[in-house]
Scaffold this motif. Structure first.
Motif, short mmCIF file in Angstrom:
data_model
loop_
_atom_site.label_atom_id
_atom_site.label_comp_id
_atom_site.label_asym_id
_atom_site.label_seq_id
_atom_site.Cartn_x
_atom_site.Cartn_y
_atom_site.Cartn_z
N ALA A 1 0.85 -1.20 0.00
CA ALA A 1 0.00 0.00 0.00
C ALA A 1 0.88 1.24 0.00
CB ALA A 1 -0.93 -0.01 1.21
N GLU A 2 1.32 1.63 -1.18
CA GLU A 2 2.19 2.79 -1.33
C GLU A 2 2.10 3.29 -2.78
OE1 GLU A 2 5.85 1.11 -0.02
OE2 GLU A 2 6.24 0.11 -1.93
N VAL A 3 2.44 4.54 -2.96
CA VAL A 3 2.38 5.12 -4.30
C VAL A 3 3.37 4.43 -5.24
CG1 VAL A 3 2.84 7.25 -5.60
CG2 VAL A 3 1.45 7.33 -3.53
N ALA A 4 4.48 3.95 -4.71
CA ALA A 4 5.44 3.24 -5.55
C ALA A 4 4.79 2.07 -6.29
CB ALA A 4 6.61 2.75 -4.69
N SER A 5 3.81 1.42 -5.68
CA SER A 5 3.09 0.33 -6.36
C SER A 5 2.33 0.88 -7.56
CB SER A 5 2.13 -0.35 -5.39
OG SER A 5 2.82 -1.02 -4.36
N PHE A 6 1.63 2.02 -7.37
CA PHE A 6 0.89 2.62 -8.47
C PHE A 6 1.82 2.99 -9.62
CE2 PHE A 6 -2.30 4.42 -5.15
CZ PHE A 6 -2.85 3.16 -4.99
N VAL A 7 2.95 3.58 -9.29
CA VAL A 7 3.93 3.97 -10.31
C VAL A 7 4.43 2.74 -11.06
CG1 VAL A 7 6.21 4.99 -10.68
CG2 VAL A 7 4.58 6.10 -9.12
N GLY A 8 4.67 1.67 -10.34
CA GLY A 8 5.11 0.44 -10.99
C GLY A 8 4.08 -0.12 -11.95
N PHE A 9 2.81 -0.09 -11.53
CA PHE A 9 1.75 -0.56 -12.42
C PHE A 9 1.66 0.32 -13.66
CE2 PHE A 9 -0.28 -2.21 -8.32
CZ PHE A 9 0.09 -3.53 -8.58
N LEU A 10 1.83 1.63 -13.50
CA LEU A 10 1.79 2.53 -14.66
C LEU A 10 2.93 2.22 -15.62
CD1 LEU A 10 0.88 5.87 -12.85
CD2 LEU A 10 -0.45 4.81 -14.69
N ARG A 11 4.13 2.02 -15.10
CA ARG A 11 5.26 1.69 -15.98
C ARG A 11 5.02 0.37 -16.70
NH1 ARG A 11 9.26 3.56 -11.44
NH2 ARG A 11 9.71 5.70 -12.11
N ASP A 12 4.51 -0.61 -15.98
CA ASP A 12 4.23 -1.91 -16.60
C ASP A 12 3.19 -1.79 -17.71
OD1 ASP A 12 6.01 -3.08 -14.84
OD2 ASP A 12 4.45 -3.86 -13.50
N ALA A 13 2.29 -0.83 -17.59
CA ALA A 13 1.24 -0.62 -18.59
C ALA A 13 1.72 0.24 -19.76
CB ALA A 13 0.01 0.01 -17.96
N GLY A 14 2.97 0.71 -19.71
CA GLY A 14 3.52 1.47 -20.83
C GLY A 14 3.62 2.96 -20.62
N ALA A 15 3.36 3.45 -19.41
CA ALA A 15 3.43 4.89 -19.14
C ALA A 15 4.88 5.37 -19.16
CB ALA A 15 2.79 5.22 -17.80
N THR A 16 5.10 6.52 -19.79
CA THR A 16 6.41 7.16 -19.74
C THR A 16 6.55 7.93 -18.43
OG1 THR A 16 5.67 9.24 -20.72
CG2 THR A 16 6.31 7.45 -22.24
N GLU A 17 7.74 8.43 -18.16
CA GLU A 17 7.93 9.22 -16.94
C GLU A 17 7.10 10.50 -16.99
OE1 GLU A 17 9.61 7.91 -14.24
OE2 GLU A 17 9.43 6.24 -15.66
N ASP A 18 6.96 11.09 -18.18
CA ASP A 18 6.11 12.28 -18.29
C ASP A 18 4.64 11.91 -18.07
OD1 ASP A 18 5.88 15.20 -19.11
OD2 ASP A 18 4.52 14.26 -20.54
N ASP A 19 4.21 10.75 -18.59
CA ASP A 19 2.85 10.29 -18.34
C ASP A 19 2.59 10.15 -16.85
OD1 ASP A 19 2.49 10.05 -21.10
OD2 ASP A 19 2.85 7.88 -21.11
N ILE A 20 3.55 9.56 -16.13
CA ILE A 20 3.38 9.35 -14.70
C ILE A 20 3.25 10.68 -13.97
CG2 ILE A 20 4.57 8.50 -12.63
CD1 ILE A 20 5.72 6.26 -14.47
N GLU A 21 4.07 11.66 -14.34
CA GLU A 21 3.96 12.98 -13.72
C GLU A 21 2.58 13.59 -13.97
OE1 GLU A 21 5.93 15.02 -11.93
OE2 GLU A 21 7.73 13.78 -11.78
N ARG A 22 2.07 13.39 -15.17
CA ARG A 22 0.76 13.94 -15.49
C ARG A 22 -0.33 13.29 -14.64
NH1 ARG A 22 -1.14 17.42 -18.17
NH2 ARG A 22 0.01 18.71 -19.66
N ILE A 23 -0.34 11.98 -14.59
CA ILE A 23 -1.37 11.27 -13.83
C ILE A 23 -1.19 11.51 -12.34
CG2 ILE A 23 -2.27 8.98 -13.26
CD1 ILE A 23 -1.45 8.18 -16.17
N ALA A 24 0.05 11.62 -11.90
CA ALA A 24 0.32 11.81 -10.48
C ALA A 24 -0.20 13.14 -9.97
CB ALA A 24 1.82 11.70 -10.21
N HIS A 25 -0.02 14.20 -10.73
CA HIS A 25 -0.41 15.52 -10.20
C HIS A 25 -0.72 16.58 -11.23
CE1 HIS A 25 3.53 17.62 -10.82
NE2 HIS A 25 4.00 16.39 -10.74
#
Length: 307
Positions: A270-294
């Motif tokens: 139960a941590e944000v790192a898990s969400f970030v990992g799932f996003l990367r596994d689904a093909g999200a770029t680092e910029d995509d993650i920043e967008r979805i994150a905040h």
């Protein structure tokens, strides 16, 4: 520096399941933010019993939103208010919206819970509240059943009828901004049947492309439909909205614990790192993650945070 993470869909209450008042609600909620592995910010609306009382009498609409206002006022830039109403009490709902948006600077109308408030979005009453949200330039967060569980979820999981109702409201008020609440999710175990792919099919079949005035929340980042969501929905229209609640505790569960799941039974850390990992596994770029994150939430809600 920790990743800033804004969750657009959080329910809180200063009353515990046993009916007792949580005297240290702000401190207990801040503890969740402080122990998070990310720079966590939350868009909060009231929970049970506040919104349950709103079914019974109009005076409870202001009471529930006042509780949220007190928390938000005590934690500026970390908590942001979402206005919960009942269109069946239309005059009081509009009055409370004027207070929430005009005086208290709440950033969202919602969660609109037609199944719990016994109304539909395709109605004159709901339309009036959505038009008032347009006047204040705030988005409208509308419940969609995330999944169906045979024998278990009742009206809250009636996803396809709820999507049809939302689309009818959007036809009435096409100028509004709509947040499709917890539309992308799957539940903790395989016996939950997600609506996510069907929701995406309906949007694609209805419009042919993603509507500019629709945003979609990811509730369960391990959902198999996440990769399709990243491919089909413009990255600027995807939000993190986990439906985390304060129904157990305090101490409250770590942020990242799934809705209606005990923390020790969570299927991932139960941590944000898990969400970030799932996003990367689904093909999200680092910029995509920043967008979805905040960044998407900051743009949608017009947030200007000092830190």
């Amino acid at each position: 520096m920790a990743l800033r993470w804004i969750d657009t869909h959080i329910h809180v209450s200063n009353v515990g399941p046993d009916g007792s008042t949580r005297e240290n609600m702000r401190a207990d909620l801040m503890d969740v933010l402080d122990r998070c592995d990310a720079d966590l910010r939350l868009v909060i609306s009231c929970d049970i019993p506040q919104f349950a009382l709103m079914r019974q009498a109009p005076e409870h609409i202001l009471e529930g939103n006042w509780m949220v206002h007190e928390l938000v006022s005590a934690a500026p830039d970390r908590l942001f208010g979402s206005c919960f109403i009942n269109p069946n009490f239309l005059d009081e709902s509009l009055r409370v919206m004027d207070v929430c948006f005009g005086d208290w600077r709440f950033v969202q109308l919602g969660e609109m819970l037609p199944y719990a408030m016994d109304h539909v979005m395709d109605s004159d009453e709901a339309e009036a509240t959505v038009r008032r949200a347009v006047e204040f330039d705030v988005p409208v967060q509308v419940h969609l059943g995330t999944y169906w569980k045979p024998g278990g979820l009742g009206s809250s999981g009636d996803g396809m009828n709820q999507m049809a109702d939302l689309l009818a409201c959007a036809e009435r008020v096409p100028e509004a901004k709509y947040v499709l609440a917890h539309a992308i999710g799957c539940g903790p175990t395989p016996d939950y049947i997600p609506w996510a792919d069907w929701f995406l099919d309906v949007i694609d079949g209805t419009f042919g492309q993603w509507p500019d005035n629709f945003w979609i929340e990811v509730r369960d980042f391990q959902c198999k439909a996440l990769a399709r969501t990243l491919d089909q929905v413009p990255i600027e229209r995807i939000l993190a909205g986990t439906d985390w609640t304060t129904r157990i505790g305090p101490p409250f569960a770590n942020y990242g614990t799934m809705f209606d799941v005990a923390e020790d039974e969570n299927p991932f850390p139960a941590e944000v790192a898990s969400f970030v990992g799932f996003l990367r596994d689904a093909g999200a770029t680092e910029d995509d993650i920043e967008r979805i994150a905040h960044r998407n939430a900051e743009e949608l809600y017009g947030l200007r945070m000092d830190r």
